[in-house]
Scaffold this motif. Sequence first.
Motif, PDB file in Angstrom:
ATOM      1  N   TRP A 267       0.826  -1.199   0.000  1.00 45.91           N
ATOM      2  CA  TRP A 267       0.000   0.000   0.000  1.00 45.91           C
ATOM      3  C   TRP A 267       0.868   1.260   0.000  1.00 45.91           C
ATOM      4  O   TRP A 267       0.598   2.212  -0.742  1.00 45.91           O
ATOM      5  CB  TRP A 267      -0.925  -0.015   1.211  1.00 45.91           C
ATOM      6  CG  TRP A 267      -1.773   1.215   1.322  1.00 45.91           C
ATOM      7  CD1 TRP A 267      -2.911   1.505   0.634  1.00 45.91           C
ATOM      8  CD2 TRP A 267      -1.506   2.349   2.154  1.00 45.91           C
ATOM      9  NE1 TRP A 267      -3.376   2.731   0.996  1.00 45.91           N
ATOM     10  CE2 TRP A 267      -2.539   3.280   1.930  1.00 45.91           C
ATOM     11  CE3 TRP A 267      -0.517   2.646   3.077  1.00 45.91           C
ATOM     12  CZ2 TRP A 267      -2.591   4.494   2.584  1.00 45.91           C
ATOM     13  CZ3 TRP A 267      -0.560   3.863   3.727  1.00 45.91           C
ATOM     14  CH2 TRP A 267      -1.600   4.773   3.485  1.00 45.91           C
ATOM     15  N   ALA A 268       1.925   1.271   0.816  1.00 44.28           N
ATOM     16  CA  ALA A 268       2.807   2.442   0.889  1.00 44.28           C
ATOM     17  C   ALA A 268       3.530   2.659  -0.436  1.00 44.28           C
ATOM     18  O   ALA A 268       3.727   3.800  -0.860  1.00 44.28           O
ATOM     19  CB  ALA A 268       3.813   2.288   2.030  1.00 44.28           C
ATOM     20  N   TRP A 269       3.899   1.568  -1.111  1.00 40.90           N
ATOM     21  CA  TRP A 269       4.572   1.720  -2.399  1.00 40.90           C
ATOM     22  C   TRP A 269       3.619   2.330  -3.432  1.00 40.90           C
ATOM     23  O   TRP A 269       4.024   3.171  -4.232  1.00 40.90           O
ATOM     24  CB  TRP A 269       5.086   0.368  -2.889  1.00 40.90           C
ATOM     25  CG  TRP A 269       5.959   0.510  -4.092  1.00 40.90           C
ATOM     26  CD1 TRP A 269       5.579   0.425  -5.397  1.00 40.90           C
ATOM     27  CD2 TRP A 269       7.358   0.786  -4.107  1.00 40.90           C
ATOM     28  NE1 TRP A 269       6.657   0.628  -6.226  1.00 40.90           N
ATOM     29  CE2 TRP A 269       7.766   0.849  -5.462  1.00 40.90           C
ATOM     30  CE3 TRP A 269       8.308   0.993  -3.109  1.00 40.90           C
ATOM     31  CZ2 TRP A 269       9.075   1.098  -5.827  1.00 40.90           C
ATOM     32  CZ3 TRP A 269       9.612   1.239  -3.485  1.00 40.90           C
ATOM     33  CH2 TRP A 269       9.983   1.283  -4.831  1.00 40.90           C
ATOM     34  N   GLN A 270       2.346   1.896  -3.376  1.00 38.08           N
ATOM     35  CA  GLN A 270       1.360   2.462  -4.302  1.00 38.08           C
ATOM     36  C   GLN A 270       1.129   3.948  -4.013  1.00 38.08           C
ATOM     37  O   GLN A 270       0.887   4.732  -4.935  1.00 38.08           O
ATOM     38  CB  GLN A 270       0.031   1.697  -4.211  1.00 38.08           C
ATOM     39  CG  GLN A 270       0.128   0.249  -4.637  1.00 38.08           C
ATOM     40  CD  GLN A 270       0.599   0.104  -6.067  1.00 38.08           C
ATOM     41  OE1 GLN A 270       0.220   0.859  -6.942  1.00 38.08           O
ATOM     42  NE2 GLN A 270       1.448  -0.881  -6.302  1.00 38.08           N
TER      43      GLN A 270
ATOM     44  N   SER B 194       7.931   9.699  -8.113  1.00 39.29           N
ATOM     45  CA  SER B 194       8.171   8.883  -6.917  1.00 39.29           C
ATOM     46  C   SER B 194       8.294   9.780  -5.697  1.00 39.29           C
ATOM     47  O   SER B 194       9.018  10.782  -5.719  1.00 39.29           O
ATOM     48  CB  SER B 194       9.452   8.073  -7.075  1.00 39.29           C
ATOM     49  OG  SER B 194       9.326   7.181  -8.151  1.00 39.29           O
ATOM     50  N   ILE B 195       7.595   9.408  -4.654  1.00 37.20           N
ATOM     51  CA  ILE B 195       7.655  10.144  -3.395  1.00 37.20           C
ATOM     52  C   ILE B 195       8.488   9.305  -2.430  1.00 37.20           C
ATOM     53  O   ILE B 195       8.092   8.203  -2.033  1.00 37.20           O
ATOM     54  CB  ILE B 195       6.250  10.413  -2.839  1.00 37.20           C
ATOM     55  CG1 ILE B 195       5.432  11.190  -3.874  1.00 37.20           C
ATOM     56  CG2 ILE B 195       6.339  11.180  -1.533  1.00 37.20           C
ATOM     57  CD1 ILE B 195       3.988  11.354  -3.513  1.00 37.20           C
ATOM     58  N   GLY B 196       9.648   9.825  -2.081  1.00 35.13           N
ATOM     59  CA  GLY B 196      10.652   9.059  -1.342  1.00 35.13           C
ATOM     60  C   GLY B 196      10.225   8.592   0.040  1.00 35.13           C
ATOM     61  O   GLY B 196      10.583   7.490   0.467  1.00 35.13           O
ATOM     62  N   SER B 197       9.467   9.393   0.759  1.00 34.32           N
ATOM     63  CA  SER B 197       9.095   9.000   2.115  1.00 34.32           C
ATOM     64  C   SER B 197       8.184   7.779   2.111  1.00 34.32           C
ATOM     65  O   SER B 197       8.318   6.883   2.954  1.00 34.32           O
ATOM     66  CB  SER B 197       8.431  10.165   2.850  1.00 34.32           C
ATOM     67  OG  SER B 197       7.271  10.578   2.165  1.00 34.32           O
TER      68      SER B 197
ATOM     69  N   GLN C 129       8.023   5.500  -0.329  1.00 35.47           N
ATOM     70  CA  GLN C 129       8.777   4.349  -0.800  1.00 35.47           C
ATOM     71  C   GLN C 129       9.771   3.860   0.247  1.00 35.47           C
ATOM     72  O   GLN C 129      10.017   2.667   0.366  1.00 35.47           O
ATOM     73  CB  GLN C 129       9.465   4.675  -2.122  1.00 35.47           C
ATOM     74  CG  GLN C 129       8.450   4.800  -3.226  1.00 35.47           C
ATOM     75  CD  GLN C 129       9.064   5.038  -4.585  1.00 35.47           C
ATOM     76  OE1 GLN C 129      10.203   5.458  -4.693  1.00 35.47           O
ATOM     77  NE2 GLN C 129       8.298   4.763  -5.616  1.00 35.47           N
ATOM     78  N   ALA C 130      10.335   4.767   1.032  1.00 39.46           N
ATOM     79  CA  ALA C 130      11.213   4.359   2.132  1.00 39.46           C
ATOM     80  C   ALA C 130      10.421   3.600   3.190  1.00 39.46           C
ATOM     81  O   ALA C 130      10.914   2.602   3.754  1.00 39.46           O
ATOM     82  CB  ALA C 130      11.895   5.579   2.741  1.00 39.46           C
TER      83      ALA C 130
ATOM     84  N   MET D 212       8.833  -3.926   4.153  1.00 40.79           N
ATOM     85  CA  MET D 212       9.183  -5.187   3.488  1.00 40.79           C
ATOM     86  C   MET D 212      10.437  -5.813   4.102  1.00 40.79           C
ATOM     87  O   MET D 212      10.531  -7.033   4.240  1.00 40.79           O
ATOM     88  CB  MET D 212       9.402  -4.971   1.993  1.00 40.79           C
ATOM     89  CG  MET D 212       8.157  -4.575   1.265  1.00 40.79           C
ATOM     90  SD  MET D 212       6.967  -5.908   1.226  1.00 40.79           S
ATOM     91  CE  MET D 212       5.777  -5.254   0.104  1.00 40.79           C
ATOM     92  N   THR D 213      11.407  -4.989   4.471  1.00 41.14           N
ATOM     93  CA  THR D 213      12.616  -5.503   5.110  1.00 41.14           C
ATOM     94  C   THR D 213      12.287  -6.124   6.454  1.00 41.14           C
ATOM     95  O   THR D 213      12.768  -7.221   6.786  1.00 41.14           O
ATOM     96  CB  THR D 213      13.649  -4.371   5.283  1.00 41.14           C
ATOM     97  OG1 THR D 213      13.950  -3.818   4.004  1.00 41.14           O
ATOM     98  CG2 THR D 213      14.920  -4.887   5.935  1.00 41.14           C
TER      99      THR D 213
END
Length: 112
Positions: free
Chosen positions: A53-56, A77-80, A82-83, A89-90
Amino acid sequence: MTTPEPWPADGPKFSAEELERAEPRGVVHKPWRAAVAGIELVLVVALVVAGWWAWQQGTVPIQLPGPHGAIDVVTRSIGSWQASALGAMTLAGLLLLDGIRQVALAVRARRR
């Protein structure tokens, strides 16, 4: 050249058998570890869904007018976001590895 004794000369002397018997042995087979692995599996699924969801949320398509009336699509791309997705995921991957370890420790039988 002489090597020092593993214990003081004036202290008590133990044989190797006595030292081996005196060693505390931990029990590896603990069934409650399966419950911990189950909880971790639920957390892994939740973190994967949250990461997806955060990646989307972190990718925004922008439509720009192109030549001859065509539409070009650019992805921002919004870095926050995607981070955050990468972190979720990590953490899910680490919990999955620990869950596998917990299952292995829960079902391992002690053989003597």
